[in-house]
Scaffold this active site. Structure first.
Site, PDB file in Angstrom:
ATOM      1  CG  HIS A   1      56.461  41.283 110.417  1.00  0.00           C
ATOM      2  ND1 HIS A   1      56.082  42.545 110.322  1.00  0.00           N
ATOM      3  CD2 HIS A   1      56.117  40.475 109.433  1.00  0.00           C
ATOM      4  CE1 HIS A   1      55.396  42.697 109.256  1.00  0.00           C
ATOM      5  NE2 HIS A   1      55.519  41.386 108.524  1.00  0.00           N
TER       6      HIS A   1
ATOM      7  N   GLY B   1      44.134  33.450  97.161  1.00  0.00           N
ATOM      8  CA  GLY B   1      44.523  32.226  96.486  1.00  0.00           C
ATOM      9  C   GLY B   1      46.014  32.050  96.481  1.00  0.00           C
TER      10      GLY B   1
END
Length: 300
Positions: A107, A259
């Site tokens: 990662h 969001g």
């Protein structure tokens, strides 16, 4: 300050392109598919995913630049004076899941963030790093990984590698399991000391250094034979990756709280994984040996 965000974005877009090209080249079979997306509240990004390749079962490399208000709780936890403010965030995040269990999962992330609120001094900071999650570790691989990390940090101060390595060990730690997620690397956040140019250059060096750290390990291990036993253990250990990302990871929390695009945020999860109740590796087996590596250690 958005001019600073523009400079960071320009580098990050190019970094995504370069990393994707390098991963396609070493994979030799599959190519990335791109989803370009927009965020209704402001901004958007490019999600790129390579699947069922010659080396990688799944590889995701994301770029995004998002903005809006209010700041998500994960971004104000350490800055309560900014609650209710607005933000700009841009970054590249990647997770590579090889098929061969002898190649580690990895990662990396580099990002820039700025926040403002009326009556409060605007702030900006950088963050990022890279970490390695082997299933069957080799000391030579881990030493190489940490040598690249140490060398890229050296121009920025004698203590930088030690601080960011320790931060990585502490951040990628599963408290409920009592183990690190892997063998670490670098992790840093809230970085603004030395001014914008210095911090931008460090982000560049981390982003570019990732390929120098990871690709030689892939070349070394890609042809190592493996069977069902190793594959099953890899899938079991991938479960720890899922646990960390869904329980602790700040980037996942920030993305969901702000969001963001759910598919892009959860792209980090492995395509296949298994959970097994009460699994314990056979004593003195290669699988049992992994536990020796899941605790902080000085590698270089």
């Amino acid at each position: 300050m958005s001019e600073q965000a523009n400079l960071a974005e320009s580098f990050l877009r190019g970094l995504q392109d370069r990393i994707c090209a390098a991963i396609e080249a070493i994979d030799g079979k599959a190519t990335f598919e791109e989803d370009a997306w927009t965020r209704p509240a402001g901004g958007g990004g490019r999600t790129r995913v390579l699947r069922e390749g010659g080396v990688f079962e799944q590889a995701g490399v994301n770029f995004s630049r998002v903005s809006g208000s209010p700041l998500p709780p994960s971004a104000t936890a350490h800055r309560p004076d900014l609650v209710g403010g607005s933000f700009i965030a841009t970054g590249v995040s990647l997770v590579l899941h090889p098929r061969n269990p002898y190649i580690p999962t990895t990662h990396a992330n580099v990002r820039y963030f700025e926040a403002s609120k009326e009556g409060v001094e605007p702030v900006w900071w950088f963050g990022g790093g890279f970490d390695l999650t082997p299933y069957y570790p080799f000391d030579d691989d881990v030493r190489h990984w940490h040598t690249v990390a140490r060398d890229l940090c050296q121009p920025y101060g004698d203590d930088v590698y030690d601080r960011y390595k320790r931060w990585c060990d502490e951040y990628f730690y599963l408290k409920h399991r009592g183990e690190t997620r892997g063998v670490g690397g670098l992790f840093y956040d809230d970085q603004n000391e030395g001014g914008f140019d210095r911090c931008l250059n460090f982000m560049r060096d981390v982003g570019e250094g990732f390929l120098d750290a990871y690709l030689p390990i892939v070349e070394r291990r890609r042809d190592t034979p493996y069977g069902e036993r190793e594959r099953e253990f890899q899938l079991y250990r991938r479960g720890r990756y899922v646990e960390f990302n869904l329980v602790y990871d700040r980037g996942t929390l920030f993305g969901l709280q702000s969001g963001g695009r759910t598919e892009s945020i959860l792209m980090s999860l492995p395509p296949r994984v298994r959970f097994e109740y009460g699994f314990t590796p056979e004593a003195d087996s290669p699988e049992a040996r992994l536990a020796e590596y899941l605790k902080p250690r000085d590698w270089v």
